[in-house]
Design a protein around this motif. Structure first.
Motif, mmCIF file in Angstrom:
data_model
loop_
_atom_site.group_PDB
_atom_site.id
_atom_site.type_symbol
_atom_site.label_atom_id
_atom_site.label_comp_id
_atom_site.label_asym_id
_atom_site.label_seq_id
_atom_site.Cartn_x
_atom_site.Cartn_y
_atom_site.Cartn_z
ATOM 1 N N ALA A 101 15.524 15.996 0.505
ATOM 2 C CA ALA A 101 15.828 15.141 1.651
ATOM 3 C C ALA A 101 16.639 13.924 1.248
ATOM 4 O O ALA A 101 17.685 13.640 1.820
ATOM 5 N N GLU A 102 16.147 13.193 0.224
ATOM 6 C CA GLU A 102 16.806 11.921 -0.102
ATOM 7 C C GLU A 102 16.979 11.683 -1.589
ATOM 8 O O GLU A 102 17.682 10.761 -1.976
ATOM 9 N N HIS A 103 16.361 12.464 -2.439
ATOM 10 C CA HIS A 103 16.469 12.215 -3.885
ATOM 11 C C HIS A 103 17.646 12.938 -4.527
ATOM 12 O O HIS A 103 18.005 12.630 -5.669
ATOM 13 N N GLY A 104 18.225 13.883 -3.841
ATOM 14 C CA GLY A 104 19.375 14.601 -4.399
ATOM 15 C C GLY A 104 18.971 15.823 -5.216
ATOM 16 O O GLY A 104 17.801 16.227 -5.241
ATOM 17 N N GLY A 145 5.280 9.303 3.383
ATOM 18 C CA GLY A 145 6.701 8.989 3.469
ATOM 19 C C GLY A 145 7.207 8.754 4.872
ATOM 20 O O GLY A 145 6.473 8.309 5.755
ATOM 21 N N HIS A 146 8.465 9.128 5.034
ATOM 22 C CA HIS A 146 9.270 8.623 6.143
ATOM 23 C C HIS A 146 9.151 9.530 7.370
ATOM 24 O O HIS A 146 10.121 10.193 7.752
ATOM 25 N N ILE A 147 7.980 9.563 7.965
ATOM 26 C CA ILE A 147 7.724 10.527 9.047
ATOM 27 C C ILE A 147 8.679 10.319 10.227
ATOM 28 O O ILE A 147 9.042 11.267 10.908
ATOM 29 N N GLY A 200 11.519 12.491 9.441
ATOM 30 C CA GLY A 200 11.215 13.880 9.060
ATOM 31 C C GLY A 200 11.149 14.146 7.568
ATOM 32 O O GLY A 200 10.986 15.281 7.142
ATOM 33 N N ASN A 201 11.262 13.081 6.752
ATOM 34 C CA ASN A 201 11.248 13.228 5.291
ATOM 35 C C ASN A 201 9.870 12.855 4.739
ATOM 36 O O ASN A 201 9.488 11.693 4.732
ATOM 37 N N ILE A 202 9.155 13.888 4.312
ATOM 38 C CA ILE A 202 7.834 13.648 3.727
ATOM 39 C C ILE A 202 7.873 13.992 2.241
ATOM 40 O O ILE A 202 8.492 14.988 1.845
ATOM 41 N N HIS A 203 7.246 13.145 1.426
ATOM 42 C CA HIS A 203 7.080 13.465 0.004
ATOM 43 C C HIS A 203 5.808 14.294 -0.109
ATOM 44 O O HIS A 203 4.704 13.753 -0.114
ATOM 45 N N MET A 204 6.007 15.606 -0.157
ATOM 46 C CA MET A 204 4.873 16.554 -0.117
ATOM 47 C C MET A 204 4.376 16.759 -1.549
ATOM 48 O O MET A 204 4.426 17.857 -2.106
ATOM 49 N N ILE A 242 0.858 -1.193 0.000
ATOM 50 C CA ILE A 242 0.000 0.000 0.000
ATOM 51 C C ILE A 242 0.892 1.241 0.000
ATOM 52 O O ILE A 242 0.653 2.201 -0.725
ATOM 53 N N ARG A 243 1.934 1.197 0.786
ATOM 54 C CA ARG A 243 2.860 2.330 0.884
ATOM 55 C C ARG A 243 3.796 2.393 -0.336
ATOM 56 O O ARG A 243 3.982 3.464 -0.925
ATOM 57 N N GLU A 244 4.351 1.255 -0.715
ATOM 58 C CA GLU A 244 5.361 1.259 -1.769
ATOM 59 C C GLU A 244 4.791 1.613 -3.141
ATOM 60 O O GLU A 244 5.503 2.094 -4.009
HETATM 61 ZN ZN ZN Z 1 11.091 8.239 -0.126
#
Ligand code: ZN
Ligand code: 2HG
Length: 475
Positions: free
Chosen positions: A431-434, A385-387, A390-394, A335-337
């Motif tokens: 946050a994480e994608h660069g 995302g990764h609450i 602290g990393n949310i895909h807004m 569901i998340r992925e």
């Molecule tokens: Zn992510």
């Protein structure tokens, strides 16, 4: 061979280094290497080099340095920010690490694994598992993304809350530097204070300072007890409150703690075959709690039940399910992925990969959602995302019925809108994608001054001709 956009004679010399399997020049063979998963960019290249050894990478880089040929480095080409595709000039050589994909060594006393850059992340996880260990980095694209790519972007993913980012999972590196020299830093040491940490400079540099060819990765004991819960929560604060409950009870057990909005789950259910809502009624907010311990007697199911019960009583949780089997756990994770794929199928969407201090996530989600709907009436914020870190895909999905191109034309307004709030909350615009190609124009505003000047000085010192992944990271 015809030399299209390549400097004269270069293709023949590349062919001599790489052999017939190692060089693609036919347009049909090159095409998959020229565009990105999101469909944001369509680049051009005169060839794709596919070296099979570090020595071959070095020989190619040396030749490019000599002839002034720009190189675009590519792993699994799963970048969300156009980090792995060449520009439109056709002057770039794409250098794919796909054939450099061996597991060189695993040491279960040192708890390390030495692997090559082109090894797919999932294959690295599997190799660790076969050796009775765990390589914990985990992300949606793990079936395609490669070790070189996840290190070069310092990927985060789902388990940062427990194991840190790719950087924290790396002890040593081997790389080819922009002049074609090979740096062997494949040390598997837990302590090694010997000057500048070159390995950490290359991690997160997105191929602009050299090409990662192999790495020593940290391994961990494999989990022997796990539990997974999918819980509907009252609001964003309640999601964070639940995280705190689990963390306070047993911080070391929380392997992932993910947030999903009601609309994100609705889209996954709508578009993805086999994804269903595991609860009776829909909610506006959900979390996925993944617990794991190397202790077989950790009692994680009991822990999940206890904390869930407490949260129900406190009104933080409103409903939930704890997986009864490994198969059900996988289904709940889906569901998340499947969020990114579902958003893609729904129409055009703009991604905002942002982070704020964990305590400020609820405020960030609320303020950004309100501001985005005001900016584009009818648009649909899909924060997920990764609450736990602290990393949310807004992300923002287009209004129903709107022309996708017209919506995407507002991409930069949308990103600016989110970024202004994230900045106010002491967060980060990536946050994480660069940075890749998509966010280079944000670097001046966010990292300008001493920080960007130092980055430019490092780039100029290591890559004075600017041939390594030009157009990426630095504005
Ligand atoms: Zn992510
Ligand atoms: C994830 O967490 C990835 O699934 C992709 O980082 C996020 O599609 C996105 O915005």
């Amino acid at each position: 061979m015809p030399d299209t956009n390549a400097p004269s004679g270069l293709l023949d010399r590349l062919s001599a280094i790489l052999g017939p399997r190692g060089l693609l020049t036919e347009p049909g063979d090159i095409a998959p290497h020229l565009s990105d998963w999101r469909g944001l960019y369509q680049g051009a290249a005169f060839a794709v080099a596919r070296p099979a050894s570090t020595e071959e990478v070095a020989a190619v880089v040396k030749l490019c340095a000599e002839t002034g040929t720009p190189i675009t480095v590519q792993g699994g080409n799963t970048s969300m920010v156009g980090g792995a595709v060449p520009d439109e000039s056709g002057r770039h050589l794409v250098l794919s690490l796909a054939r450099l994909n061996r597991v060189r060594a695993i040491d279960t006393m040192d708890m390390t694994m030495t692997v090559e850059a082109g090894l797919v992340l999932k294959a690295a996880q599997d190799a660790a598992e076969e050796a009775g260990c765990l390589f914990p980095l985990s992300l949606g694209a793990e079936g395609t993304a490669t070790i070189g790519g996840v290190l070069s972007t310092n990927a985060g993913g789902n388990t940062t809350v427990r194991y840190g980012n790719a950087r924290d999972l790396m002890l040593g590196l081997e790389a080819v530097l922009p002049d074609g020299s090979i740096w062997n830093g494949l040390r598997r040491l837990r302590k090694d204070n010997t000057g500048y940490a070159l390995r950490h400079l290359l991690v997160g540099a997105e191929g602009t300072l050299g090409i990662v060819t192999a790495a020593v990765l940290r391994l961990f004991p494999r989990p022997r007890d796990t539990a997974l819960a999918f819980i509907a929560v009252a609001d964003e604060e309640a999601a964070l409150g639940l995280f705190r409950r689990f963390r306070d009870r047993d911080e070391s057990a929380v392997r992932a703690f993910e947030y999903m909005s009601g609309i994100g789950v609705d889209l996954a259910v709508k578009h993805i075959e086999g994804v269903t809502l595991p609860l009776e009624t829909r909610a506006d907010h959900y979390v996925l709690v993944d617990l794991a311990s190397s202790r077989p007697d950790a009692g994680l199911r009991g822990l999940a039940e206890d904390v869930f019960g407490e949260a129900l009583e406190a009104g933080e949780a409103t409903d939930g399910v704890i997986a009864e089997s490994e198969a059900q756990a996988k289904k709940l994770w889906r569901i998340r992925e499947e969020h990114p794929e579902a958003q893609k199928r729904e129409g055009a969407s703009v991604k905002n990969d942002v982070s704020v201090p964990v305590s400020k996530v609820p405020e960030m989600i609320r303020r950004c959602s309100a501001a985005l709907v005001e900016l584009i009436p009818g648009s649909r914020p899909v924060p997920f995302g990764h609450i736990g870190d602290g990393n949310i895909h807004m992300n923002l999905e287009q209004p129903e019925g709107m022309d996708p191109a017209a919506f995407l034309a507002r991409s930069h307004d949308i990103m600016d809108c989110v970024n202004a709030i994230v900045r106010d909350l002491d967060g980060s615009f990536s946050a994480e994608h660069g940075i890749g190609r998509l966010k280079t124009d944000m670097m001046e505003e966010w990292r300008g001054g001493a920080e960007l000047a130092a980055m430019r000085a490092i780039k100029a010192a290591l890559d004075p001709k600017g041939l390594m992944n030009p157009g990426k990271v630095l504005p």
